[in-house]
Design an enzyme around this catalytic site. Structure first.
Site, short mmCIF file in Angstrom:
data_model
loop_
_atom_site.label_atom_id
_atom_site.label_comp_id
_atom_site.label_asym_id
_atom_site.label_seq_id
_atom_site.Cartn_x
_atom_site.Cartn_y
_atom_site.Cartn_z
N GLU A 99 0.82 -1.22 0.00
CA GLU A 99 0.00 0.00 0.00
C GLU A 99 0.86 1.27 0.00
OE1 GLU A 99 -1.53 1.90 3.45
OE2 GLU A 99 -1.33 0.09 4.67
N LYS A 110 -3.14 -1.49 15.82
CA LYS A 110 -2.64 -0.65 16.92
C LYS A 110 -3.72 -0.46 17.96
CE LYS A 110 0.75 2.30 14.80
NZ LYS A 110 0.58 2.38 13.35
N1 PSU Z 1 -2.60 1.77 10.71
C1 PSU Z 1 -1.27 1.88 10.84
N2 PSU Z 1 -0.56 2.52 9.88
C2 PSU Z 1 -1.17 3.05 8.76
C3 PSU Z 1 -2.59 2.90 8.65
C4 PSU Z 1 -3.25 2.26 9.63
O1 PSU Z 1 -0.72 1.41 11.81
O2 PSU Z 1 -0.50 3.65 7.91
C5 PSU Z 1 -3.28 3.41 7.42
C6 PSU Z 1 -3.60 2.25 6.47
O3 PSU Z 1 -3.47 2.71 5.15
C7 PSU Z 1 -5.06 1.97 6.78
C8 PSU Z 1 -5.56 3.36 7.05
O4 PSU Z 1 -5.75 1.35 5.71
O5 PSU Z 1 -4.52 3.99 7.79
C9 PSU Z 1 -6.86 3.35 7.81
O6 PSU Z 1 -7.37 4.64 7.84
P1 PSU Z 1 -8.87 4.88 8.34
O7 PSU Z 1 -8.84 4.55 9.80
O8 PSU Z 1 -9.13 6.33 8.08
O9 PSU Z 1 -9.74 3.98 7.53
#
Ligand code: PSU
Ligand code: MN
Length: 305
Positions: free
Chosen positions: A26, A160
């Site tokens: 990603e 996390k």
């Molecule tokens: N969690 C992490 N590092 C990240 C992300 C999540 O520890 O970089 C990123 C990933 O791309 C994940 C996104 O898909 O954040 C999720 O964002 P949201 O909670 O806005 O859907």
């Protein structure tokens, strides 16, 4: 029809045609998850590790409205500088395309684009999930619905604890998404090997994982699998100190009224600041560890599926 939107790098295209192992990666983690220049260095090393373990890497992102599967070094550099790069999840894709914009893909949108290209294995750091206090905010990452619907397996180091890990696992269960542990019975919590929550299945080998994926998709049980691969012990963070940092970051986000798609990037950069960069090193190492597993899994899967 797909050609209208999708640019598959020639090396990736060839590997897919020859049914060789390919691993999707990603770009939100690059543009919004890590600082420059460590992000570029990490992304390049991840690609190298994927190759060393027998698969072809395909970093996914959106440039000038084109869905890119496999980035050149210059494109990677551009994504890493992070200027004018929107965080792109499922709902953003149509408009980033129609307006010809740049987007860093989240777990959800990377799964979508990987699936369009025919890539089955995807490696990242951590998945999005149900945020703490989602009972009030309704903040649930689109990553989870994507895992319910799109046939791509996601190798990660868990989630996390900025998230409510318990609710995240419940949500995945409701939507029929298997959550397995690679050589662990406990779902990992990204910076730490333990979270206090169990996985559905303990899996010992890449071959066993590949067989489960084949069975799932042969039987039209649509959706992905979450493969929790714990951070190597030597890079693990202290449970209490990382959780204190997370609590402080959450309080600050709340006080500042941070909402929606800004929440996750805000929390990630705060935690990094609070831990004085220590969390960044852990973050980098766990992604490397995932790249190794993902490549080996893609190799096994390419032999049987
Ligand atoms: N969690 C992490 N590092 C990240 C992300 C999540 O520890 O970089 C990123 C990933 O791309 C994940 C996104 O898909 O954040 C999720 O964002 P949201 O909670 O806005 O859907
Ligand atoms: Mn959200």
């Amino acid at each position: 029809m797909l050609k209208q939107y999708l640019d598959i790098h020639p090396e990736v295209k060839k590997a897919l045609e020859e049914k060789k192992a390919v691993v999707a990666l990603e770009s939100t983690i690059i543009s919004h998850g890590m600082p420059y220049p460590q992000n570029i260095q990490t992304a390049k090393n991840v690609e190298k590790i994927v190759r060393e373990n027998g698969a072809v890497p395909a970093t996914i992102g959106i440039l000038n409205g084109r869905l890119k599967v496999g980035l050149t070094d210059e494109e990677l550099e551009y994504m890493g500088k992070g200027k004018n790069i929107l965080k792109a999840s499922r709902r953003d894709l149509p408009f980033i395309i129609s307006k010809g914009l740049n987007g860093a893909t989240t777990v959800a949108s990377t799964m979508i684009i990987a699936n369009l290209a025919g890539i089955k294995i995807f490696v990242t750091g951590g998945i999005g999930g149900v945020h703490r206090e989602a009972q009030e905010t309704f903040d649930i990452s689109a990553d989870l619905m994507e895992l319910a619907n799109t046939n791509v397996a996601v190798v990660c180091a868990g989630a996390k604890s900025i998230l409510d890990i318990g609710l995240t696992l419940e949500y995945l269960e409701t939507h029929g998404v298997p959550v397995v542990g690679f050589q662990t019975k406990e779902f990992p919590a990204f910076f730490t090997r333990k979270s206090g929550f169990s996985v559905d299945y303990y899996i010992d080998s890449e071959l066993e994982l590949a067989r489960a994926l084949k069975a799932k998709w042969d039987l039209n049980l649509k959706g992905g699998i979450v493969i929790g691969n714990p951070i190597p012990k030597e890079y693990e963070m202290d449970f209490d100190s990382i959780n204190n940092a997370i609590e402080d970051a959450l309080t600050e986000a709340k006080n500042k009224g941070i909402k929606g798609k800004e929440t996750t990037p805000f929390l990630l950069s705060k935690i990094k600041a609070i831990t004085g960069g220590k969390s960044l090193e852990s973050n980098i190492q766990l992604v490397y560890n995932n790249a190794k597993l993902g490549a080996k899994l893609a190799v096994e899967l390419s032999k049987i599926y």
